[in-house]
Design an enzyme around this catalytic site. Sequence first.
Site, short mmCIF file in Angstrom:
data_model
loop_
_atom_site.label_atom_id
_atom_site.label_comp_id
_atom_site.label_asym_id
_atom_site.label_seq_id
_atom_site.Cartn_x
_atom_site.Cartn_y
_atom_site.Cartn_z
N CYS A 108 17.50 5.44 -2.85
CA CYS A 108 17.31 6.34 -3.98
C CYS A 108 18.38 7.43 -4.05
CB CYS A 108 15.90 6.94 -3.96
SG CYS A 108 15.44 7.78 -2.43
N SER A 153 0.81 -1.22 0.00
CA SER A 153 0.00 0.00 0.00
C SER A 153 0.84 1.27 0.00
CB SER A 153 -0.94 0.01 1.21
OG SER A 153 -0.21 0.00 2.42
N GLY A 154 2.14 1.16 0.22
CA GLY A 154 3.00 2.34 0.22
C GLY A 154 3.39 2.76 -1.18
N TYR A 155 4.16 3.84 -1.27
CA TYR A 155 4.57 4.36 -2.58
C TYR A 155 5.51 3.41 -3.30
CZ TYR A 155 2.56 8.84 -1.08
OH TYR A 155 1.71 9.82 -0.66
N ALA A 156 6.49 2.86 -2.59
CA ALA A 156 7.44 1.93 -3.23
C ALA A 156 6.72 0.67 -3.68
CB ALA A 156 8.58 1.60 -2.28
N ASN A 179 12.91 8.88 -8.12
CA ASN A 179 13.29 8.14 -6.91
C ASN A 179 12.47 6.87 -6.70
OD1 ASN A 179 11.30 10.42 -6.29
ND2 ASN A 179 10.99 9.09 -4.52
#
Length: 338
Positions: A141, A4-7, A305
């Site tokens: 990143c 569920s996170g950005y990564a 990133n």
Amino acid sequence: MGGSGYAGGEFLRLALGHPNLEVTQVTSERNANTPVSLVHPNLRGRTNLKFRKAADLDGADIVVLALPHNSAAKRIAEFEAKGKTLVDLSADFRLKDPEVYRAVYGEDHPAPEKLKDWVYGNPELHREDLRGATRIACAGCFATSVILALYPVLKLGALAPKDIIATGLVGSSAAGASSSDSSHHPERAGSLRVYKPVGHRHGAEAQQELPGNFPLHLTAISTPRVRGILTTVQAWVPDGWSERDVWSAYREVYGAEPFIRIVKVARGLHRYPDPMLLDGTNYCDIGFEMDQDTGRVVLMSAIDNLVKGTAGHAIQSLNIANGWEETTGLEFTGLHPA
């Protein structure tokens, strides 16, 4: 794991479009039983999967760990039982020396005996090590932007053994999906804030991966952009060296790299790397300019990133590990204007 996170969401986006990958499960403790597309609306129509809890995870060929730092290492035996190949997007297995890990993160590594099993997921430096790898620790990143800018010129001796200073202008997504006072819109919007003038944790990664023993100093500045890192590196060339020598180092080391572009043109608006042009892409654009009178050279690198800095080089590493064409699933070339 932790989709569920950005990564995790970025890895999902790339994996769902990859011809050799099938995403079968996505976990999120707080979003269990919620459709993935409600959390990642860009994936509408791309998947019907729902998040499930980690306790309900079935086995898979590949398990991707997109968990908070210092979480995966504490549960590594659990994940090893779930899949043959593990890909970690966090910092848990990047550093090879437990003593360095303790110095950087302020605690003992939860599984120091496992560190030797993991390959640092920077394909440009570790392509041969990645072939057949089943443990991939993806690079940080900011570290990626610093390493890719410096590696050729250090490897071929194009820089003098003096202090090297790297400054990164970093988009807000690098801080992750959890909100904080510093990410609150009225505080972040329009702001250029130095958030880590010294002691950035990615400095240890860069020192580990780059050739030579030299002082490297990192400073990170938050920007209003959501994606992207623009890093400028201040360094000096040895006496008698010229801009041509810097060019030669980049051409020799990166000449055949599919995701490295040297950006140095004499005219036009886009003479140097610009992360705006790299949103969603796996490219690292690198440029430089030299003051011949002083020998000072400014190296510039730009990445997204979340892609080249995280999920993209994870996919690239998996492609290499499995013997697939390295660029598979990573062909997006970016947008202009953006």
